[in-house]
Design a protein around this motif. Sequence first.
Motif, short mmCIF file in Angstrom:
data_model
loop_
_atom_site.label_atom_id
_atom_site.label_comp_id
_atom_site.label_asym_id
_atom_site.label_seq_id
_atom_site.Cartn_x
_atom_site.Cartn_y
_atom_site.Cartn_z
N UNK A 312 0.76 -1.21 0.10
CA UNK A 312 -0.05 0.10 0.02
C UNK A 312 0.91 1.14 -0.16
N UNK A 313 1.73 1.27 0.97
CA UNK A 313 2.74 2.35 1.04
C UNK A 313 2.41 3.80 0.87
N UNK A 314 3.21 4.77 0.28
CA UNK A 314 2.81 6.29 0.33
C UNK A 314 2.25 6.82 -0.60
N UNK A 315 0.94 6.81 -0.76
CA UNK A 315 0.13 7.37 -2.13
C UNK A 315 0.42 8.99 -2.11
N UNK A 316 0.84 9.41 -3.13
CA UNK A 316 1.61 10.69 -3.33
C UNK A 316 1.03 11.57 -4.16
N UNK A 317 0.75 12.97 -3.97
CA UNK A 317 0.18 13.77 -4.86
C UNK A 317 1.03 14.96 -5.11
N UNK A 318 1.42 15.28 -6.38
CA UNK A 318 2.34 16.38 -6.65
C UNK A 318 1.52 17.45 -7.19
N UNK A 319 1.63 18.83 -6.66
CA UNK A 319 0.56 19.82 -7.14
C UNK A 319 1.60 20.85 -7.87
N UNK A 320 1.40 21.33 -9.06
CA UNK A 320 2.21 21.94 -9.74
C UNK A 320 1.60 23.26 -10.25
N UNK A 321 0.22 23.04 -10.84
CA UNK A 321 -0.59 24.05 -11.32
C UNK A 321 -1.91 23.45 -11.54
N UNK A 322 -2.93 24.23 -11.77
CA UNK A 322 -4.32 23.78 -12.18
C UNK A 322 -5.05 25.01 -12.72
N UNK A 323 -6.03 24.42 -13.71
CA UNK A 323 -6.82 25.29 -14.12
C UNK A 323 -8.31 24.98 -13.50
N UNK A 324 -8.60 24.21 -12.38
CA UNK A 324 -9.67 23.92 -11.77
C UNK A 324 -9.29 23.67 -10.36
N UNK A 325 -9.16 24.83 -9.73
CA UNK A 325 -8.65 24.77 -8.38
C UNK A 325 -9.69 24.47 -7.21
N UNK A 326 -11.07 24.72 -7.43
CA UNK A 326 -11.83 24.14 -6.61
C UNK A 326 -12.37 22.62 -6.92
N UNK A 327 -12.14 22.38 -8.08
CA UNK A 327 -12.04 20.61 -8.38
C UNK A 327 -11.12 19.89 -7.82
N UNK A 328 -9.96 20.71 -7.90
CA UNK A 328 -8.70 20.01 -7.24
C UNK A 328 -8.81 19.65 -5.65
N UNK A 329 -9.53 21.07 -4.94
CA UNK A 329 -9.74 20.96 -3.32
C UNK A 329 -10.78 19.78 -3.22
N UNK A 330 -11.95 19.93 -3.85
CA UNK A 330 -12.70 18.95 -3.57
C UNK A 330 -12.42 17.67 -3.71
#
Length: 576
Positions: A312-330
Amino acid sequence: MGSGPYERHRELLQSVVRAIAAGECRRPFTEATGQDAADAGMRSTRTAGKVFRSLLGRPFDLGQPGETGLVRTESSPYGVGPAVAYPRCDPAELVAAAGRAAAGWRAAGPYQRAGIAVEILRRLNTRSHELALAVHHTTGQPLQVALRAAGPHAQDRALEAVAQAFAESERVPADLHWESAERGGPPRALRGTCTLVPRGVSLLVGCPDFPLWNGYPGLFASLVTGNPVVVAPHPRSVLPLAITVRVARQVLAQAGHSPDLVALAVAEPERQIHRRLATDPAVRIVDFTGSARFADWLEQHARQAAVFANRTGLNTVVVDSTDDYLGLVRGLALSSCRGNGTVRTTPQNILVPERGFSTDQGHKTLRDLGADLGDAVDRLLGHPARAARVLGAVTADEVRGALTEAARCGPVLHASGPVAHPDHPYADLRSPLLVRLRASDERVYTREWPGPVTFLVGTDSTSHGLALLRRTVARHGALYASVYSTDPLVLAAASAAALDAGVHLVENLDDLPADPSSALAELPDAGAHFVTGRFRVVRSRRHAPSTDPVPVPGPEPEPLVVPAPGPGLTAELIDV
C-alpha cells in the motif's frame, strides 16, 4: 449428459481473454448487474440481509480437516453481533490436505480449472449483497464502498485474473516436433511434450480493509494454474473470505474434486497463523496486499515461496498548477475522507512548492491550500448522512493511535475529530487529519500511517517534489501517485517519475476513483509474472520412431520458449 463448467462459461471466458489481448475493458458482472440485478441472478438486498443475519453467532461449518475447536476474532464497528465462530484447524493438516488434492487438480487441466473458477465467481456474484454486508461489518467501510469492493467490480477483477491465467496456460504447447542436425548423417526427427507444472500450495494472506478486492486475483490465479490455496484472513475481517471459501469448496465438491483445494485458516491473533503458514516448506506461493513492513517480512522470511506482495505504501500527490482549483480541492477532500483513509486513493503525502502555485483562482500558497482543503472537508462531512456514506467506521486501535501521534509531528491544518453516525450512535467515525511538514521531515512522511492521515509537504519546487516522489515511492511503495499540472512538460516528467518508481499515475482528476486504474482492472504490480510465476513448464524430448514421417528439412529450430505478453516474463522452463 450436461455440459461441464468450461463449456457453460466458454463464451464468457473467451470474451475476456480477447478483451485483455486487445487492451479493452470487459466487465461482464458489472454490466449484467447494471442492467437488471434480478435477471443477473443476484439476491435482493432484503434476502441478503436475512442470510447475513442467519450467520451471526453460529458456527461457520466448512468440513475441513484438522479441526480442533472454534474461534471468534471479529466484532462489528456498527454494533451488529454476536460474532461468527470459525473452525480452528491445525495449519499443518490444512497444508497437507491441500498437497494431497493437488495431483488431481493438476490433472484436471486448464480448461476444467478455468471453468470451475468462473462457476465459483458466478455463484459469488449471486451473493454480492451478502458479501458487501460482511465487508461492511468487518472492515467498517460504508455499505456503498463495501459493495464495490466485494461485489461485481471485485468479481470482474477476479475474472480478469482467471482469463489471464487461462491464456498463459494455453500458451504451453502439449506436443513438440522438430529436427536435430547430426554430424555426418541425415537430420533426425524429435518429438516431445510440454507440461505445465504448478508450483504447489498457495497461501493468501488476507487484507484487513479490502479482503476480497485485494485477495481475489491471487486466489483465482493460483487455482487456474493448478495450485491449491490456503486462505488466512486478517483476524478483523474473516467473514468475507470465509463465505468465498465455502462457495469454492461447494463448487469443487460438486465438480468431483477435493474441497480441500481451498481451505480457511483462522486462529487467535496472537498465534499469528499467517506467519507460520508463510514459512511452511510446503507453501510455494504467497499473496499479500497491505503494509510495506509485512511485505518486507514475507520477502525476507518466506524464501521457499514465490512472494507476490503488493504494498500500500505512500500514496503521493504532486501539485504544480491547475485550471480547476475548486475541483482539485474537492477531489483531495473526498479522497482524504473516503473509507476513513483505507481506500486505494487515500493521499498520504501532498507535495506542494513552498512558493505556491498558479491556478484559475490566482496564485495560491501552501497555507491557502491547507485552509481551503480543511474547509472542504468540513463542508463534505457537515451532513451526518453524507458523512456516514463517505467515512465508514474505525475498527483498529492503531488508527486512533496514529491520529494522535501524527498530530504532534507538525502544525495541524485540520484536526481529526469524531463524527456522529445517524443510525449507529456508538460507531467511531473520524474526520481526516491534515498536518503541514517540511521536505526535511522525511522520517515522518516516509512512514506508512494507517487511517485518515494526510501530510501537506512543502518542497523547493515541482522538480523537487517529483524527485521526492521518485525516491520515496520507489523505496517504500505506493498504490498510486497523482499530479496536477497545466504544463505538458511537467506531466511528462511526472510520468517518467512514476515509471521509475513503478507506480500507477493519474493526471488532473478532480474526483479520484476508488481504484485509480479502474478503467481497466489490473492485476497486482508483478504484471504477467503474477501468473507465469505460479507454474513451471517441464519439457521432455525423444527421438521419433522411424515409422513417423520425416519433416521437410528446414532452418535450425529456435530454442523453445513459452510466449508471454512482455519481454522477460516467460514461465520457467525445465528439461527432463
